[in-house]
Every structure is written in structure tokens, then in C-alpha cells.
Scaffold this motif. Structure first.
Motif, PDB file in Angstrom:
ATOM      1  N   ARG A 123      57.950 -33.130   5.076  1.00 20.28           N
ATOM      2  CA  ARG A 123      58.023 -33.226   6.531  1.00 20.28           C
ATOM      3  C   ARG A 123      59.064 -32.290   7.119  1.00 20.28           C
ATOM      4  O   ARG A 123      58.987 -31.904   8.274  1.00 20.28           O
ATOM      5  N   TRP A 124      60.075 -31.899   6.335  1.00 20.31           N
ATOM      6  CA  TRP A 124      61.056 -30.937   6.836  1.00 20.31           C
ATOM      7  C   TRP A 124      60.384 -29.584   7.094  1.00 20.31           C
ATOM      8  O   TRP A 124      60.788 -28.845   7.999  1.00 20.31           O
ATOM      9  N   THR A 125      59.341 -29.272   6.290  1.00 21.71           N
ATOM     10  CA  THR A 125      58.598 -28.036   6.520  1.00 21.71           C
ATOM     11  C   THR A 125      57.862 -28.099   7.857  1.00 21.71           C
ATOM     12  O   THR A 125      57.822 -27.116   8.609  1.00 21.71           O
ATOM     13  N   VAL A 126      57.274 -29.254   8.140  1.00 14.60           N
ATOM     14  CA  VAL A 126      56.592 -29.451   9.420  1.00 14.60           C
ATOM     15  C   VAL A 126      57.596 -29.307  10.562  1.00 14.60           C
ATOM     16  O   VAL A 126      57.308 -28.673  11.586  1.00 14.60           O
ATOM     17  N   ALA A 127      58.785 -29.884  10.378  1.00 17.97           N
ATOM     18  CA  ALA A 127      59.825 -29.792  11.410  1.00 17.97           C
ATOM     19  C   ALA A 127      60.203 -28.342  11.665  1.00 17.97           C
ATOM     20  O   ALA A 127      60.420 -27.933  12.813  1.00 17.97           O
ATOM     21  N   PHE A 128      60.271 -27.550  10.612  1.00 19.63           N
ATOM     22  CA  PHE A 128      60.645 -26.143  10.779  1.00 19.63           C
ATOM     23  C   PHE A 128      59.542 -25.361  11.492  1.00 19.63           C
ATOM     24  O   PHE A 128      59.808 -24.622  12.447  1.00 19.63           O
ATOM     25  N   VAL A 129      58.311 -25.515  11.029  1.00 21.35           N
ATOM     26  CA  VAL A 129      57.196 -24.748  11.604  1.00 21.35           C
ATOM     27  C   VAL A 129      57.031 -25.053  13.086  1.00 21.35           C
ATOM     28  O   VAL A 129      56.961 -24.146  13.926  1.00 21.35           O
ATOM     29  N   PHE A 130      56.981 -26.320  13.422  1.00 15.92           N
ATOM     30  CA  PHE A 130      56.798 -26.673  14.828  1.00 15.92           C
ATOM     31  C   PHE A 130      58.083 -26.514  15.631  1.00 15.92           C
ATOM     32  O   PHE A 130      58.042 -26.364  16.848  1.00 15.92           O
ATOM     33  N   GLY A 131      59.230 -26.542  14.948  1.00 19.56           N
ATOM     34  CA  GLY A 131      60.486 -26.276  15.641  1.00 19.56           C
ATOM     35  C   GLY A 131      60.511 -24.882  16.232  1.00 19.56           C
ATOM     36  O   GLY A 131      61.137 -24.644  17.280  1.00 19.56           O
ATOM     37  N   LEU A 132      59.834 -23.934  15.583  1.00 17.46           N
ATOM     38  CA  LEU A 132      59.733 -22.584  16.125  1.00 17.46           C
ATOM     39  C   LEU A 132      59.062 -22.596  17.492  1.00 17.46           C
ATOM     40  O   LEU A 132      59.460 -21.879  18.415  1.00 17.46           O
ATOM     41  N   ILE A 133      58.039 -23.422  17.634  1.00 18.15           N
ATOM     42  CA  ILE A 133      57.336 -23.524  18.917  1.00 18.15           C
ATOM     43  C   ILE A 133      58.210 -24.210  19.959  1.00 18.15           C
ATOM     44  O   ILE A 133      58.296 -23.775  21.115  1.00 18.15           O
ATOM     45  N   HIS A 134      58.889 -25.279  19.567  1.00 24.82           N
ATOM     46  CA  HIS A 134      59.733 -26.014  20.515  1.00 24.82           C
ATOM     47  C   HIS A 134      60.870 -25.135  21.037  1.00 24.82           C
ATOM     48  O   HIS A 134      61.328 -25.311  22.166  1.00 24.82           O
ATOM     49  N   GLY A 135      61.325 -24.182  20.231  1.00 22.88           N
ATOM     50  CA  GLY A 135      62.368 -23.276  20.684  1.00 22.88           C
ATOM     51  C   GLY A 135      61.943 -22.478  21.903  1.00 22.88           C
ATOM     52  O   GLY A 135      62.754 -22.231  22.810  1.00 22.88           O
ATOM     53  N   PHE A 136      60.673 -22.066  21.949  1.00 24.44           N
ATOM     54  CA  PHE A 136      60.172 -21.360  23.124  1.00 24.44           C
ATOM     55  C   PHE A 136      60.185 -22.266  24.349  1.00 24.44           C
ATOM     56  O   PHE A 136      60.435 -21.820  25.472  1.00 24.44           O
ATOM     57  N   GLY A 137      59.905 -23.543  24.122  1.00 18.88           N
ATOM     58  CA  GLY A 137      59.959 -24.482  25.241  1.00 18.88           C
ATOM     59  C   GLY A 137      61.371 -24.639  25.778  1.00 18.88           C
ATOM     60  O   GLY A 137      61.585 -24.679  26.997  1.00 18.88           O
ATOM     61  N   PHE A 138      62.360 -24.713  24.889  1.00 16.84           N
ATOM     62  CA  PHE A 138      63.752 -24.793  25.336  1.00 16.84           C
ATOM     63  C   PHE A 138      64.145 -23.541  26.106  1.00 16.84           C
ATOM     64  O   PHE A 138      64.866 -23.598  27.105  1.00 16.84           O
TER      65      PHE A 138
END
Length: 382
Positions: free
Chosen positions: A286-301
Motif C-alpha cells: 500500500r505504500w507503493t499506492v500512496a507514492f503513485v497517487f501521491g504524485l497526483i495529489h501534489g498537483f492538487g496541492f
């Protein structure tokens, strides 16, 4: 590009379908000079339509003619909900005169732009802003303020949670600016429901272990707090590193992606993370999922900093402060959630109601968000 409506030369539809994910925002910019104070106020036409009924013929489009007819009413409505005072407390009120209407386009549609001529009695070391726009219609509405004075830029979020704020007009330290940006980061993560639900979807199974048996499989309680803590540490670290990368790249203008794509992907990330709790696919990764989708959330921030319209010289300071604020807000959520979840992990209530039931509710909500963002429709009204 901002320009007078009159230059358009024809009646254009200025109100595209609302992007349901985008919070109701207005953008208030005030520049304090040696001889005068000037301002600009961008207000979404979709929000004004709800308040004033701009679409008079009811055809679903707002034209230049309709906005021109309502310009006086728009200015009166808006300025009745904005007050500036010299100093703090009971300082003298400043006069505000609106100029000719302009138009500007933000990521979520067309905005009317009110140029403001501001007159305060004498020079003052402070400026107090009272902001109540749409307070009676939308408790989530925010006014994003950019205040420039003495070569410094200050930012603030105005709204029901903090309608009256006082700002020093004298030069402020870099530390004070840093604290301002950090505060905005904390506030953004706490009101960013999709970001919070994504994080919670990843945290819910952290106090459990997926057990595969001969006859059945299911979630069982984690043996120790240490195991749960390590799982959470991996997830939060991966999410932090990932969104820090894209937040930096987007804020510095290295990478730009359409807002609709970003927000749709964020909704999809929440949906997939929640469904993984019901039908585990990633399990120990799940940490891999957090990293992959965290990249997308960074654009939102990054979109928050972009909306504030910060000058180039303040970008690095804003980037670091805002990012640390996001991390602080995130860690506060983890600090509250993890001990409670660990204490309840052995109960049927946690596994059935909180874990599975909560994940299904999150997935359903994220599915609605995804439909709204992909097809630009309004299903839930928030």
C-alpha cells in the motif's frame, strides 16, 4: 487573458458546467502604494448566478448582455459584503469604488473582475478586512487574499471560519511570511476532503493484517502497535515524498497538467484506495499506492499556491512553508486516528463498520466525485 467584456463583440457563454470538486473561491488582490491603494476582486459567475440570478432567460448560459445589465447589482451585492478599515478594531472605514467590469478565466470557469479604488484616511500601519461574501449561501466559500505592501506579499484565506483579519502593512520578516504559508498548508489539508479520505483509506487497514486461510480470507487484528506504526510510517512517508515532488515541479512551472485531469485522477485514487480495503489487491504494497497517487495529489496541492498568484520571488518560501503545513496537518490526523484504530482493531465494530462500511461509503462518495469531474455534472452539490 483579462480584457473588457466589450471587446468580445458578441454574446459568449461565460459559464461552463461547474466542476463540482472546485470549492467556491473568490480572489481579492490589494496593493498598497505610497500614493494610493488599488484592488482587484475576481468573483465566479456561477456563484453570482446562484446569488443574483444572472441567467435571466434561463437558457443555462450567461452572456455579456446579462452581466452588463446586472453589473450595478453585482457591485452593490459584493461591496456590501466587503469592508476595509484603517487600523484594527474600530478603525476608520475605507471607501471602495468599483471600476468598469472585466472578465478573467480561472481553471474552473469565467469570473467577473471588479477593479477597486480604495481610499483610507491618511496612512495606516494596519489594514483590517471584513469579508462575508456568500456567507449565507455557502459555508465552504473562501476569499483568497493577496496583499502587497512595502515590497512584501501576504496571503490569507477569508471566509466563515475567519471573516475578519488584520494585517500589518509594514515590512514583515521572511519568517512571518513562512508561517503564513505553513498555516495555509495546514488549513488546506484539513478542508481537502478528497485528500483526507485518500489518506484515511490507506490508514484504515494499517491496524489489521490480511489473513489467507484454507476456507476463507479476511482482515485480522495486527499483533503489535509497532507493526501498525511501521505500516503507517511507510504510507505517510511515501505519500509525503511523492506529493512534495509534484508540488515543487508544478509550483515552479516545470510541469503543468489540466485541472480537470488532476482532480479526476484524485477522485479515482480515493475510489481505488477505498475499494482495495474491501477487495485487497495491493495488500502489503500500500505504500507503493500512496507514492503513485501521491504524485497526483501534489498537483492538487500546487493549484492552491497557483490560485494565490504569488510573485516569483516568494515561490520557494511559499513552497517550503505550504508543504510543511500540509505535513503538519497530515500528521495531526494520523496522531488522532492511529491510537484509536489500534485500540478498536480487535472488535467486530472496527472490522465490519469502520473498516469495510467506511471504505464502501468512501468509495461511493469518490465514485460520485469521479463522475462529476469527468463528465462535469453536479450530483451531490459539493
Amino acid at each position: 487573458m483579462k480584457r473588457p467584456f466589450a471587446t468580445l463583440g458578441l454574446a459568449l457563454a461565460l459559464l461552463p458546467p461547474a466542476q463540482a470538486h472546485k470549492p467556491s473561491d473568490s480572489y481579492l488582490s490589494i496593493t498598497v502604494g505610497d500614493a494610493a491603494i488599488e484592488g482587484q476582486w475576481d468573483i465566479a459567475l456561477r456563484d453570482l448566478d446562484v446569488a443574483l440570478g444572472l441567467d435571466t432567460d434561463g437558457n443555462g448560459e450567461i452572456t455579456w448582455g446579462e452581466v452588463r445589465t446586472k453589473h450595478g447589482e453585482i457591485a452593490t451585492y459584493a461591496l456590501a459584503r466587503l469592508a476595509l478599515r484603517a487600523g484594527s478594531g474600530d478603525g476608520a472605514a475605507c471607501g471602495i469604488e468599483p471600476g468598469a467590469p472585466l472578465v478573467d478565466t480561472h481553471t474552473d470557469g469565467a469570473y467577473t473582475v471588479l477593479p477597486l479604488a480604495i481610499r483610507c484616511a491618511g496612512k495606516t500601519p494596519q489594514l483590517t478586512v471584513d469579508y462575508t461574501l456568500f456567507a449565507d449561501l455557502d459555508p465552504q466559500h473562501r476569499g483568497l487574499l493577496k496583499l502587497q505592501a512595502q515590497g512584501n506579499t501576504r496571503t490569507a484565506v477569508l471566509g466563515p471560519q475567519a471573516p475578519t483579519q488584520t494585517f500589518e502593512l509594514k515590512a514583515v520578516s521572511r519568517w512571518a511570511q513562512f508561517v503564513d504559508y505553513a498555516r495555509e498548508g495546514v488549513w488546506h489539508i484539513w478542508i481537502g476532503y478528497d485528500h483526507i479520505l485518500f489518506l484515511l483509506s490507506l490508514l484504515l487497514p494499517a491496524v489489521l493484517v490480511w489473513h489467507v486461510g484454507r476456507r476463507s480470507s479476511g482482515w485480522q487484528a495486527a499483533a503489535t502497535f509497532r507493526a501498525a506504526f511501521i505500516d503507517v510510517f511507510k504510507i505517510v512517508t511515501a505519500f509525503t515524498v511523492a506529493h512534495s515532488i509534484t508540488l515543487s515541479l508544478a509550483t515552479l512551472g516545470v510541469i503543468e497538467l489540466p485541472s480537470r485531469w488532476i482532480e479526476s485522477a484524485i477522485a479515482a485514487s480515493v475510489l481505488l484506495a477505498a475499494l482495495n480495503n474491501v477487495w485487497p489487491l495491493f495488500r502489503g504494497r500500500r505504500w507503493t499506492v500512496a507514492f503513485v497517487f501521491g504524485l497526483i495529489h501534489g498537483f492538487g496541492f500546487a493549484s492552491v499556491l497557483a490560485d494565490l498568484g504569488l510573485p516569483r520571488e516568494a515561490l520557494v518560501l511559499a513552497l517550503v512553508g505550504f508543504n510543511l503545513g500540509v505535513e503538519g496537518g497530515q500528521l495531526a490526523i494520523v496522531a488522532v486516528f492511529l491510537p484509536l484504530a489500534f485500540a478498536l482493531r480487535r472488535s467486530t465494530f472496527y472490522r465490519r463498520v469502520i473498516m469495510l462500511g467506511g471504505s464502501l461509503v468512501i468509495a461511493a462518495l469518490a465514485g460520485v466525485w469521479l463522475a462529476e469531474r469527468v463528465f462535469e455534472i453536479e450530483l451531490l452539490g459539493f
